[in-house]
Design an enzyme around this catalytic site. Structure first.
Site, mmCIF file in Angstrom:
data_model
loop_
_atom_site.group_PDB
_atom_site.id
_atom_site.type_symbol
_atom_site.label_atom_id
_atom_site.label_comp_id
_atom_site.label_asym_id
_atom_site.label_seq_id
_atom_site.Cartn_x
_atom_site.Cartn_y
_atom_site.Cartn_z
ATOM 1 N N VAL B 10 0.799 -1.224 0.000
ATOM 2 C CA VAL B 10 0.000 0.000 0.000
ATOM 3 C C VAL B 10 0.827 1.267 0.000
ATOM 4 O O VAL B 10 0.353 2.334 -0.357
ATOM 5 C CB VAL B 10 -1.001 0.064 1.199
ATOM 6 C CG1 VAL B 10 -2.036 -1.004 1.061
ATOM 7 C CG2 VAL B 10 -0.287 -0.026 2.519
ATOM 8 N N GLN B 12 5.110 2.777 -0.300
ATOM 9 C CA GLN B 12 6.545 2.549 -0.287
ATOM 10 C C GLN B 12 7.229 3.874 -0.075
ATOM 11 O O GLN B 12 7.180 4.749 -0.929
ATOM 12 C CB GLN B 12 6.984 1.912 -1.603
ATOM 13 C CG GLN B 12 8.458 1.590 -1.612
ATOM 14 C CD GLN B 12 8.821 0.533 -2.632
ATOM 15 O OE1 GLN B 12 8.020 -0.354 -2.933
ATOM 16 N NE2 GLN B 12 10.001 0.617 -3.178
ATOM 17 N N GLY B 13 7.827 4.017 1.063
ATOM 18 C CA GLY B 13 8.517 5.259 1.354
ATOM 19 C C GLY B 13 10.003 5.039 1.230
ATOM 20 O O GLY B 13 10.448 4.020 0.711
ATOM 21 N N ALA B 16 10.635 2.227 4.308
ATOM 22 C CA ALA B 16 10.005 0.913 4.431
ATOM 23 C C ALA B 16 8.896 0.721 3.416
ATOM 24 O O ALA B 16 8.415 1.674 2.809
ATOM 25 C CB ALA B 16 9.398 0.791 5.832
ATOM 26 N N LYS B 31 4.969 -3.580 8.249
ATOM 27 C CA LYS B 31 5.946 -2.560 7.875
ATOM 28 C C LYS B 31 7.313 -3.229 7.782
ATOM 29 O O LYS B 31 7.877 -3.649 8.788
ATOM 30 C CB LYS B 31 5.965 -1.451 8.928
ATOM 31 C CG LYS B 31 6.887 -0.304 8.566
ATOM 32 C CD LYS B 31 6.637 0.885 9.485
ATOM 33 C CE LYS B 31 7.545 2.048 9.143
ATOM 34 N NZ LYS B 31 7.237 3.230 9.947
ATOM 35 N N ASP B 136 8.634 13.055 13.101
ATOM 36 C CA ASP B 136 8.243 13.172 11.690
ATOM 37 C C ASP B 136 6.774 13.567 11.597
ATOM 38 O O ASP B 136 5.991 12.922 10.894
ATOM 39 C CB ASP B 136 8.493 11.835 10.981
ATOM 40 C CG ASP B 136 8.523 11.970 9.458
ATOM 41 O OD1 ASP B 136 8.532 10.925 8.780
ATOM 42 O OD2 ASP B 136 8.513 13.115 8.964
#
Lengths: 176, 230, 335
Positions: B10, B12-13, B16, B31, B136
């Site tokens: 769902v 993708q950073g 992770a 995650k 963050d």
């Protein structure tokens, strides 16, 4: 009567849960566990809110076993230890495991392919086989909140079950 | 645990991949942190482990403080995976929520979003009062539960991957600054809304908030043009 | 055909460069190098610049084969940087602008790096990591500004490396950072060091204090060599920089990354950044020491962009400023 549930697919392990009520020989059963003649986890149903809680504890135990990082002597004691928010093994086993005067018990065995494990354990339990659907009748939420140290602020957000499994999952890395 | 089967990617950073699936028959989010090959492997392992621990700790600590976060189901350092409760049902990121409100009802946006801002200010105050720095804060890391009436917004905080405990006033000031920058650059003309958030923060934090808000101002100044005198 | 001359002296490098339509005709530079264990102070640095500036100016003109009359614009570093050195160079720029009767432009030092980086490498719209002794910023262009996505909350990475070089008493010739790099190449064992990334920002002062305090005992224990310490310091700070750059790239959806500033010369940093870029399907752009390190041509190049897009600096505003944020400048030359 017994319910069998699968742990995480990759682990290839199933657990079978059996609930007994009106148990009269808890002292004897406890002794057998200590001696090692009974291979299972016997858990106090009063401290079990939902089978998911057991699944998470068992999953973690099996994973530890596979990675060689068990904290207790065996898989069955590990499951009991995992259920507990305490890092003290003796205390954990005492709190969550069978007490001498307990009249209801929840038995957990692993990979009972043909039912022989449950049968052999049932044969030494002096009590009535109960449906797992009646687990909630034995659950003591107040006691659970006390043992898991769930304070009021936490009760207002998210579910109690979420709080329990979270503690099980992060026990090693947090001091509560 | 082969994470990919039966699971849907769902997000993708940079840090992770997040998958949606089920764990022990419950809807769950997975995650999985990347190995960063540019880093020395020992460094990579220790950073990843630290981040996972910090994240899991923060999620649970917040819950204990009455801040709604996903429950943690499992942590596995060898596969670098944290499995947690899927809270996405009937939620929207705050970013989208604010965008929608701004786009629909331009007249009393401030009024509409005020309770939400106050709740967020209260939540961050609770975090900071308990020495937790999120690390963050953005409107993408906060979810709003839909279906609730606007006066009692339910906010869920996610992504504690950069969080840590024992933050100084400076760290908390920077925490607020990061949110401020993210907020104002993503949602134009929301200075008033952010002020509401800070007021709620001050109210709920109490005594320690002055030092933090002073630090926030200092950090802003480092960024702001200094007028030349003489 | 626009010929631009740029004057740079914001730190210990004095550079004067001449650029014609994007081509560098000359770019001489002298560096004020202090003895090992010592950093450079503003007053002495200014004196150094004063002593050398006319020679460097003459050299720039000769090498470029350009007469003052052929120069169209005079550019100088307005800031950021050290006060006295900045002014010592600005004075000369102002003087020649008056003497030769040319328009003058005050240029932001960081933007000088960015524009030279873009010109030399051809990167179109990269996420920029600007790392030097005085600055550490992650920058991306958006709507007429070079926006700062992340930066150091305390000291610059170059400053951290330089100060550690002093602890080890490494030579400052050609630069402390260069010598740390060479030592690091021979390092093998990783010393665990504080790794501080806060969102898109980084912090180095805690790490520096940590390693400064422990250097003696770590070396004394016999477990680690100076090379190991240099290696560990680089691995840690560079990982921090690459991480924050990656985060900015993810935020912007960027496919290009450009490293500028003196620390950008470091090959290990370039390698790490390239690895990260490749994994994202992005491209790394980097320049060599001619342009990574502070130089005059970069000021000329940025000044040229400013001039061609209609900017000049009013005489009364040809001052210098120690603090000059990258995002204060209106980037009129880009859409």
């Amino acid at each position: 009567m017994s319910v069998t549930l699968e742990l995480d697919k990759s682990l290839k392990v199933k657990i079978t849960l059996t609930l007994f009520s009106d148990v009269t020989n808890s002292k004897e059963l406890r002794q057998k566990l200590v001696e090692g003649s009974l291979q299972c986890s016997i858990i106090k149903p009063s401290l079990v809110l939902d089978t998911f809680q057991l699944l998470v504890a068992a999953n973690k135990a099996v994973l530890s076993q596979q990675q060689g990082t068990l904290k207790t002597k065996g898989i069955y004691s590990e499951i009991l230890y995992n259920l507990s928010p305490s890092k003290n093994i003796t205390e954990s086993l005492k709190t969550f495991g069978i007490g001498e005067n307990d009249t209801s018990i929840l038995v957990l065995v692993l990979n009972d392919i043909d039912g022989t494990k449950v049968n052999s354990i049932s044969s030494v339990v002096k009590g009535k086989l109960a449906s797992l659907d009646t687990l909630n009748m034995h659950t003591n939420e107040q006691e659970i909140k006390k043992v898991y140290k769930i304070k009021e602020a936490e009760q207002n957000c998210g579910s109690l079950l979420g709080s329990l499994v979270s503690r099980i999952a992060v026990k090693e890395i947090i001091s509560i | 645990m082969d994470i990919a089967d039966n699971k849907q990617l769902v997000k993708q950073g940079a840090e992770a991949k997040i998958f949606k699936g089920s764990f022990l028959r419950k809807p769950a989010m997975f995650k999985e942190r990347f190995r960063k090959t540019y880093r020395h492997p020992i460094l990579d392992e220790s950073i990843t482990k630290e981040r996972m621990k910090a994240e899991a700790r923060s999620l649970v600590r917040c819950r204990m403080l009455g801040i709604h976060t996903p429950a943690v189901y499992s942590i596995d350092f060898s596969t670098r995976v944290i499995i947690m409760e899927d809270v996405s049902e009937d939620t929207q990121t705050m970013r989208m929520y604010i965008d929608n409100v701004q786009n629909s009802n331009k007249n009393d946006v401030l009024k509409e979003l005020k309770p939400l801002m106050e709740r967020v200010g209260q939540i961050i105050a609770t975090l900071h009062k308990n020495s937790i720095v999120h690390g963050d804060l953005t409107t993408s890391n906060m979810l709003v539960k839909l279906g609730r009436d606007r006066s009692t917004p339910e906010v869920i905080i996610i992504d504690f991957g950069l969080s840590y405990v024992d933050g100084s006033a400076e760290d908390k000031g920077v925490d607020l600054y990061v949110l401020e920058r993210a907020f104002l650059s993503t949602h134009p003309n929301t200075e008033e809304l952010f002020k509401t958030l800070l007021q709620s923060y001050r109210r709920n934090y109490g005594k320690g908030s002055s030092e933090v808000l002073n630090k926030l101002e200092e950090v802003r100044m480092r960024g702001r043009k200094r007028t030349m005198v003489g | 055909m626009t010929v631009v001359i740029g004057f740079e002296g914001s730190a210990n490098k004095l550079g004067i460069g001449i650029v014609r339509d994007g081509k560098v005709l000359s770019n001489p530079r002298v560096t004020y190098i202090t003895p090992p264990g010592e950093g450079f102070l503003p007053r002495d640095t200014a004196k150094h610049h004063q002593a050398h500036v006319l020679d460097v100016l003459e050299k720039a003109l000769l090498e470029a084969n350009v007469k003052p009359s052929e120069i169209d614009v005079v550019c100088y570093t307005k800031g950021p940087g050290m006060g006295a050195p900045l002014v010592s160079v600005a004075v000369v720029a102002r003087t020649v602008a008056q003497l030769w009767n040319k328009p003058i432009i005050g240029v932001n030092h960081c933007i000088g790096h960015i524009e030279m980086g873009r010109t030399i490498t051809g990167a179109e719209n990269p996420t920029v990591l600007y790392v030097s002794g005085g600055n550490t910023q992650v920058i991306a262009y958006s709507q007429k500004r070079y926006r700062i996505f992340g930066e150091t909350v305390d000291i610059a990475v170059g400053n951290c490396l330089d100060r550690f070089a002093r602890v080890l008493k490494l030579s400052n010739d050609p630069s402390p950072g260069y010598n740390i790099e060479q030592m690091a190449k021979r390092g093998k064992i990783l010393v665990p060091l504080p790794y501080v990334v806060k969102g898109m920002d980084v912090s180095f002062s805690g790490l520096l204090s940590y390693i400064e305090d422990r250097a003696e005992s770590l070396l004394g224990s016999g477990q680690y060599t100076k090379e190991d310490l240099c290696f560990s310091l680089q691995e840690t700070v560079f990982a921090m920089l690459v991480e924050t750059t990656e985060r900015a790239m993810a935020h912007c959806g960027s496919k290009e990354v450009l490293i500028v500033g003196g620390v950008g010369c470091n090959v290990r940093l370039q390698d790490m950044m390239e690895k990260m870029a490749k994994e994202r399907g992005a491209t790394l752009f980097a320049t060599d020491e001619r342009f990574c390190i502070d130089n005059g041509a970069m000021i000329a190049q940025a000044g040229l962009e400013m001039y061609l897009s209609g900017q000049t600096t009013k005489w009364e505003e040809t001052t210098c400023t120690q603090r000059f944020r990258t995002d204060e400048v209106e980037v009129t030359w880009r859409d």
